[in-house]
Design a protein around this motif. Structure first.
Motif, PDB file in Angstrom:
ATOM      1  N   GLY A  43      46.105  37.621   0.238  1.00  0.00           N
ATOM      2  CA  GLY A  43      46.452  37.079   1.531  1.00  0.00           C
ATOM      3  C   GLY A  43      47.608  36.101   1.521  1.00  0.00           C
ATOM      4  N   THR A  44      48.140  35.790   0.337  1.00  0.00           N
ATOM      5  CA  THR A  44      49.267  34.855   0.228  1.00  0.00           C
ATOM      6  C   THR A  44      50.561  35.651   0.005  1.00  0.00           C
ATOM      7  N   THR A  45      51.596  35.316   0.760  1.00  0.00           N
ATOM      8  CA  THR A  45      52.879  35.981   0.615  1.00  0.00           C
ATOM      9  C   THR A  45      53.533  35.552  -0.699  1.00  0.00           C
ATOM     10  N   VAL A  46      53.791  36.541  -1.566  1.00  0.00           N
ATOM     11  CA  VAL A  46      54.445  36.261  -2.856  1.00  0.00           C
ATOM     12  C   VAL A  46      55.863  36.781  -2.880  1.00  0.00           C
ATOM     13  N   PHE A  47      56.241  37.582  -1.870  1.00  0.00           N
ATOM     14  CA  PHE A  47      57.619  38.041  -1.732  1.00  0.00           C
ATOM     15  C   PHE A  47      57.892  38.288  -0.264  1.00  0.00           C
ATOM     16  N   GLU A  48      59.040  37.810   0.204  1.00  0.00           N
ATOM     17  CA  GLU A  48      59.508  38.112   1.559  1.00  0.00           C
ATOM     18  C   GLU A  48      61.018  38.303   1.492  1.00  0.00           C
ATOM     19  N   ARG A  49      61.472  39.453   1.963  1.00  0.00           N
ATOM     20  CA  ARG A  49      62.898  39.724   1.905  1.00  0.00           C
ATOM     21  C   ARG A  49      63.654  38.842   2.877  1.00  0.00           C
ATOM     22  N   GLU A  50      64.731  38.275   2.385  1.00  0.00           N
ATOM     23  CA  GLU A  50      65.558  37.428   3.229  1.00  0.00           C
ATOM     24  C   GLU A  50      66.336  38.287   4.224  1.00  0.00           C
ATOM     25  N   ALA A  51      66.487  37.760   5.430  1.00  0.00           N
ATOM     26  CA  ALA A  51      67.250  38.480   6.462  1.00  0.00           C
ATOM     27  C   ALA A  51      68.709  38.569   6.047  1.00  0.00           C
ATOM     28  N   THR A  52      69.307  39.725   6.260  1.00  0.00           N
ATOM     29  CA  THR A  52      70.718  39.915   5.907  1.00  0.00           C
ATOM     30  C   THR A  52      71.559  40.112   7.160  1.00  0.00           C
TER      31      THR A  52
END
Length: 420
Positions: free
Chosen positions: A411-420
């Motif tokens: 339930g914890t975010t370990v990766f989130e793609r940065e907005a480009t």
């Protein structure tokens, strides 16, 4: 946390539905039409996180090639929430003390789940059984000598018999070791043209035939990590038909590449077993679609530049695959060979089931190990941007389609793609 407006991929039910997922205390609490504000998934795919069997992390011994920190970051960026790591380290993971070191390092450094395998024989030498009972009690989830095939059949039978008494899973690399020694490509006209030492696919079938005979005699739980040619598929099908506790896996490289890819002697395409003929590749793809091959893995094998910048015959085998496993696998979906649910059955559900894990399911009370991805976005892979320490990918500069946007572990975010 609520993930709204998601295309939910359920490999267990074989369905794709539009809806939301509510997460509480690290688990999936509800799936369906859920009221409340949350993270808008924008109609992207939400699936169980990938369980990748056969990942090599080079700790202890070769930390310059890959560490638990860098492997964990690469796995998270690739939608892998559980890495099942190999024991072919330096020193080999063949004692509880070394296993506990690996567990401590993984717990402190990796952002994803790490489950270690241990060696089947001491030092993977094939002469003496490792401390299977103690290692299992210490947390080893399976036992394998990886690509060091045990030549002494009596030793292997004793290992399997003892593993059976403990209900331990044995993972083997089917290959006849004498025929395959010193080879680097698959035999045939193309290998002759290249002038490289080659091995017949018959060596894989012979190795699998021997293993299955011992499985029949001992009743051990058995998984073949690399089934890559049509001749071996017949053996696997026969073993399953008679009710043996046997599963088969293959690497994404053998499902998406073939023997012609080594034409320029590019060592990033040198893997074990060597890339096969196109007919064998397609047979393996069809076997995944039918369920005969149960598991797709990355067989992540980091090698530094010095190991790869050598003549093809002398270069080290292996390719990194943590970040490329999902986009490469999506080639099978875009080509019409697999549905998304079928793909995640092989990437998530089946490996979790084989190891007796709760993961791999999109269901109430299952762990909230999830991957949100866009299956259609195109990009060109640049190996320099990979998060792994080693950059030996065969997909460098290739056009790929499909990319992870967010990965959650418990339930914890370990990766989130940065907005480009």
């Amino acid at each position: 946390m609520i993930l709204t407006n998601a295309r939910i991929i359920d490999p267990e039910a074989g369905t794709e539905t539009q809806g939301a997922v509510r997460i509480e205390n690290g688990r999936i609490a509800e799936i369906g039409d859920i009221d409340g504000d949350g993270i808008d998934c924008r109609g992207l795919c939400l699936a169980p996180g990938i369980v990748d069997i056969g990942v090599k992390v080079c700790e202890p011994g070769e930390r310059h090639k890959e560490s638990f920190r860098t492997a964990g970051l690469a796995a998270a960026a690739g939608g892998i929430t559980t890495m099942v790591t190999r024991p072919d380290t330096d020193p080999v993971i063949d004692s509880p003390e070394i296993l506990q070191f690996v567990q401590r390092r993984a717990a402190s450094d990796a952002v994803v789940n790490v489950l270690p395998m241990a060696a089947l024989t001491k030092n993977r030498a094939g002469r003496e059984m490792s401390e299977i009972g103690f290692l299992k009690d210490a947390g080893a989830v399976a036992f394998t000598d990886t690509d060091h095939v045990t030549q002494n059949t009596r030793v292997l039978q004793r290992c399997m018999t003892y593993a059976r008494s403990l209900d331990a899973l044995v993972i083997a690399h089917p290959q006849e070791p004498v025929l395959s020694a010193g080879t680097c490509v698959t035999s045939g006209p193309f290998a002759s043209k290249l002038g490289l030492p080659s091995v017949s696919p018959l060596a894989e079938r012979m190795g699998l035939e021997r293993d299955i005979a011992l499985v029949s005699a001992t009743g051990v739980r058995y998984h073949a990590d690399q089934v890559t040619c049509s001749a071996s598929l017949e053996v696997l099908a026969r073993a399953k038909a008679v009710g043996l506790d046997v599963t088969g896996g293959t690497s994404i490289h053998h499902l998406t590449l073939n023997e012609f890819d080594v034409d320029d002697y590019r060592t990033f395409f040198k893997v074990k077993p060597p890339l096969r003929a196109e007919d064998d590749r397609m047979a393996a793809v069809e076997a995944v679609a039918s369920g005969l091959i149960d598991i797709i893995s990355s067989m992540h094998t980091p090698q530094d530049e010095e190991s790869k910048r050598l003549p093809f015959e002398e270069a080290a085998s292996g390719a990194v695959g943590l970040e490329t496993l999902l986009p490469a696998s999506l080639r099978l979906v875009h080509a019409g060979h697999l549905s998304l649910a079928g793909l995640f059955r092989a990437l998530s559900l089946n490996p979790a089931r084989r190891l007796g894990l709760e993961a791999g399911r999109m269901a109430k009370d299952a762990p909230a190990d999830l991957v949100l991805f866009d299956p259609d976005v195109p990009f060109q892979l640049d190996r320099a941007r990979l998060r792994s320490k080693s950059k030996n990918t065969p997909y460098d500069l290739q056009r790929m389609q499909g990319r992870v946007e967010r990965t959650l572990v418990g339930g914890t975010t370990v990766f989130e793609r940065e907005a480009t």
